[in-house]
Enzyme design. Structure first.
Site, PDB file in Angstrom:
ATOM      1  N   PRO A  19      26.697  51.116  32.113  1.00  0.00           N
ATOM      2  CA  PRO A  19      26.669  49.663  32.246  1.00  0.00           C
ATOM      3  C   PRO A  19      27.237  48.929  31.044  1.00  0.00           C
ATOM      4  O   PRO A  19      26.975  49.300  29.893  1.00  0.00           O
ATOM      5  CB  PRO A  19      25.176  49.342  32.392  1.00  0.00           C
ATOM      6  CG  PRO A  19      24.554  50.591  32.880  1.00  0.00           C
ATOM      7  CD  PRO A  19      25.383  51.723  32.351  1.00  0.00           C
ATOM      8  N   ASN A  20      27.998  47.894  31.346  1.00  0.00           N
ATOM      9  CA  ASN A  20      28.549  46.942  30.371  1.00  0.00           C
ATOM     10  C   ASN A  20      29.700  47.487  29.528  1.00  0.00           C
ATOM     11  O   ASN A  20      30.299  46.737  28.766  1.00  0.00           O
ATOM     12  CB  ASN A  20      27.444  46.387  29.450  1.00  0.00           C
ATOM     13  CG  ASN A  20      26.382  45.668  30.242  1.00  0.00           C
ATOM     14  OD1 ASN A  20      26.697  44.765  31.010  1.00  0.00           O
ATOM     15  ND2 ASN A  20      25.128  46.073  30.106  1.00  0.00           N
ATOM     16  N   ARG A  27      32.976  42.323  24.413  1.00  0.00           N
ATOM     17  CA  ARG A  27      31.524  42.415  24.308  1.00  0.00           C
ATOM     18  C   ARG A  27      31.112  42.685  22.855  1.00  0.00           C
ATOM     19  O   ARG A  27      31.434  43.750  22.317  1.00  0.00           O
ATOM     20  CB  ARG A  27      31.041  43.557  25.195  1.00  0.00           C
ATOM     21  CG  ARG A  27      29.581  43.883  25.066  1.00  0.00           C
ATOM     22  CD  ARG A  27      29.242  45.219  25.716  1.00  0.00           C
ATOM     23  NE  ARG A  27      27.825  45.479  25.613  1.00  0.00           N
ATOM     24  CZ  ARG A  27      27.272  46.665  25.748  1.00  0.00           C
ATOM     25  NH1 ARG A  27      28.035  47.718  26.019  1.00  0.00           N
ATOM     26  NH2 ARG A  27      25.985  46.821  25.626  1.00  0.00           N
ATOM     27  N   TYR A  32      30.757  46.682  18.731  1.00  0.00           N
ATOM     28  CA  TYR A  32      31.491  47.679  19.516  1.00  0.00           C
ATOM     29  C   TYR A  32      33.002  47.695  19.260  1.00  0.00           C
ATOM     30  O   TYR A  32      33.712  48.523  19.828  1.00  0.00           O
ATOM     31  CB  TYR A  32      31.220  47.466  21.010  1.00  0.00           C
ATOM     32  CG  TYR A  32      29.760  47.618  21.371  1.00  0.00           C
ATOM     33  CD1 TYR A  32      29.102  48.835  21.189  1.00  0.00           C
ATOM     34  CD2 TYR A  32      29.015  46.543  21.861  1.00  0.00           C
ATOM     35  CE1 TYR A  32      27.757  48.987  21.499  1.00  0.00           C
ATOM     36  CE2 TYR A  32      27.670  46.685  22.175  1.00  0.00           C
ATOM     37  CZ  TYR A  32      27.050  47.901  21.990  1.00  0.00           C
ATOM     38  OH  TYR A  32      25.722  48.050  22.296  1.00  0.00           O
ATOM     39  N   ASN A  83      28.947  58.275  27.893  1.00  0.00           N
ATOM     40  CA  ASN A  83      28.378  57.129  27.192  1.00  0.00           C
ATOM     41  C   ASN A  83      27.632  56.345  28.267  1.00  0.00           C
ATOM     42  O   ASN A  83      28.243  55.602  29.045  1.00  0.00           O
ATOM     43  CB  ASN A  83      29.451  56.255  26.534  1.00  0.00           C
ATOM     44  CG  ASN A  83      28.806  55.140  25.729  1.00  0.00           C
ATOM     45  OD1 ASN A  83      27.621  54.830  25.891  1.00  0.00           O
ATOM     46  ND2 ASN A  83      29.571  54.513  24.855  1.00  0.00           N
ATOM     47  N   ALA A  86      23.027  51.443  28.040  1.00  0.00           N
ATOM     48  CA  ALA A  86      21.573  51.272  27.921  1.00  0.00           C
ATOM     49  C   ALA A  86      20.779  52.264  28.768  1.00  0.00           C
ATOM     50  O   ALA A  86      19.610  52.542  28.474  1.00  0.00           O
ATOM     51  CB  ALA A  86      21.192  49.835  28.289  1.00  0.00           C
ATOM     52  N   GLU A 107      26.886  63.745  24.717  1.00  0.00           N
ATOM     53  CA  GLU A 107      26.462  62.338  24.718  1.00  0.00           C
ATOM     54  C   GLU A 107      27.294  61.585  23.675  1.00  0.00           C
ATOM     55  O   GLU A 107      27.517  62.099  22.574  1.00  0.00           O
ATOM     56  CB  GLU A 107      24.979  62.267  24.355  1.00  0.00           C
ATOM     57  CG  GLU A 107      24.437  60.860  24.223  1.00  0.00           C
ATOM     58  CD  GLU A 107      22.969  60.853  23.788  1.00  0.00           C
ATOM     59  OE1 GLU A 107      22.373  61.945  23.602  1.00  0.00           O
ATOM     60  OE2 GLU A 107      22.438  59.746  23.619  1.00  0.00           O
ATOM     61  N   HIS A 109      28.165  57.629  21.842  1.00  0.00           N
ATOM     62  CA  HIS A 109      27.922  56.193  21.631  1.00  0.00           C
ATOM     63  C   HIS A 109      28.901  55.686  20.583  1.00  0.00           C
ATOM     64  O   HIS A 109      29.146  56.359  19.569  1.00  0.00           O
ATOM     65  CB  HIS A 109      26.490  55.933  21.151  1.00  0.00           C
ATOM     66  CG  HIS A 109      25.471  56.427  22.114  1.00  0.00           C
ATOM     67  ND1 HIS A 109      25.196  55.776  23.295  1.00  0.00           N
ATOM     68  CD2 HIS A 109      24.694  57.527  22.090  1.00  0.00           C
ATOM     69  CE1 HIS A 109      24.280  56.463  23.955  1.00  0.00           C
ATOM     70  NE2 HIS A 109      23.961  57.535  23.256  1.00  0.00           N
ATOM     71  N   ARG A 116      19.902  50.847  14.846  1.00  0.00           N
ATOM     72  CA  ARG A 116      19.773  49.576  15.562  1.00  0.00           C
ATOM     73  C   ARG A 116      18.313  49.332  15.976  1.00  0.00           C
ATOM     74  O   ARG A 116      17.408  49.862  15.353  1.00  0.00           O
ATOM     75  CB  ARG A 116      20.756  49.564  16.747  1.00  0.00           C
ATOM     76  CG  ARG A 116      22.213  49.727  16.292  1.00  0.00           C
ATOM     77  CD  ARG A 116      23.187  49.686  17.451  1.00  0.00           C
ATOM     78  NE  ARG A 116      23.171  48.388  18.112  1.00  0.00           N
ATOM     79  CZ  ARG A 116      23.717  48.159  19.303  1.00  0.00           C
ATOM     80  NH1 ARG A 116      24.320  49.150  19.949  1.00  0.00           N
ATOM     81  NH2 ARG A 116      23.653  46.964  19.841  1.00  0.00           N
TER      82      ARG A 116
HETATM   83  C1  DQA Z   1      26.038  52.209  23.430  1.00  0.00           C
HETATM   84  C2  DQA Z   1      24.687  51.991  22.744  1.00  0.00           C
HETATM   85  C3  DQA Z   1      23.631  51.557  23.742  1.00  0.00           C
HETATM   86  O1  DQA Z   1      22.390  51.341  23.094  1.00  0.00           O
HETATM   87  C4  DQA Z   1      24.056  50.257  24.404  1.00  0.00           C
HETATM   88  O2  DQA Z   1      23.113  49.876  25.377  1.00  0.00           O
HETATM   89  C5  DQA Z   1      25.431  50.314  24.975  1.00  0.00           C
HETATM   90  C6  DQA Z   1      26.475  50.960  24.190  1.00  0.00           C
HETATM   91  C7  DQA Z   1      27.149  52.536  22.402  1.00  0.00           C
HETATM   92  O3  DQA Z   1      28.188  53.022  22.825  1.00  0.00           O
HETATM   93  O4  DQA Z   1      26.989  52.289  21.206  1.00  0.00           O
HETATM   94  O5  DQA Z   1      25.708  49.772  26.032  1.00  0.00           O
HETATM   95  O6  DQA Z   1      25.933  53.298  24.325  1.00  0.00           O
END
Ligand code: DQA
Length: 156
Positions: A19-20, A27, A32, A83, A86, A107, A109, A116
């Site tokens: 998501p997102n 964003r 990011y 990735n 959330a 995994e 990020h 954070r």
């Molecule tokens: C994320 C970190 C997550 O906590 C966050 O919700 C994201 C992006 C990252 O790539 O740093 O959407 O996965």
């Protein structure tokens, strides 16, 4: 059809974006960065090709769609780099789907989630992946693909 540079019969690395992540570029750029998801996919595809892997990418804002993508990867893909956005922090459904995937799992990020908010410190998918890459921004896509390729080579 878009040329993905895929070469027939190479193992498939599935890159999953949660998501997102479709909003990357605009964003929260201070967290990011300004690269778009498409930029990161292109980086990952180049890294995958260098390791003899074909890259497929799937992004969704929906938990169920990501679970189904992991299920569909079983027996078809050699590795998954995920990735999960959330969902990382609460999706036991994604945990279970990844646990049932027999290939290599990494995994990823962009940000260092440990530096954070406290709710980002837990990853429910961490126990079912081979390893994690975080905090390196876009370069993490190269590192994650390299990690997956290394783990695949170690299996042969
Ligand atoms: C994320 C970190 C997550 O906590 C966050 O919700 C994201 C992006 C990252 O790539 O740093 O959407 O996965």
């Amino acid at each position: 059809m878009r040329d993905t540079g895929a070469v027939a019969d190479r193992p498939i690395l599935l890159l999953l974006s949660g998501p997102n992540l479709n909003l990357l570029g605009t964003r929260e750029p201070s967290v990011y960065g300004t690269a778009t998801l498409e930029d990161h996919v292109s980086t990952a595809r180049t890294a995958a090709a260098a390791h003899g892997l074909n890259l497929e990418h799937f992004q969704s804002n929906t938990e169920g769609a990501l679970v189904e993508a992991v299920q569909a990867a079983r027996g078809r893909c050699a590795a998954i780099v995920v990735n999960a956005g959330a969902l990382t922090h609460y999706s036991w459904a994604l945990h279970d789907a990844l646990a049932a995937f027999e290939g290599v799992k990494v995994e990823l990020h962009l940000s260092n989630t440990q530096a954070r908010e406290p709710w980002r410190h837990q990853s429910v998918i961490a126990p079912v992946v081979h390893g994690s890459v975080q905090g390196f921004g876009g370069h993490g896509y190269v590192l994650a693909v390299e990690g997956a390729a290394h783990a695949l080579a170690a299996r042969q």
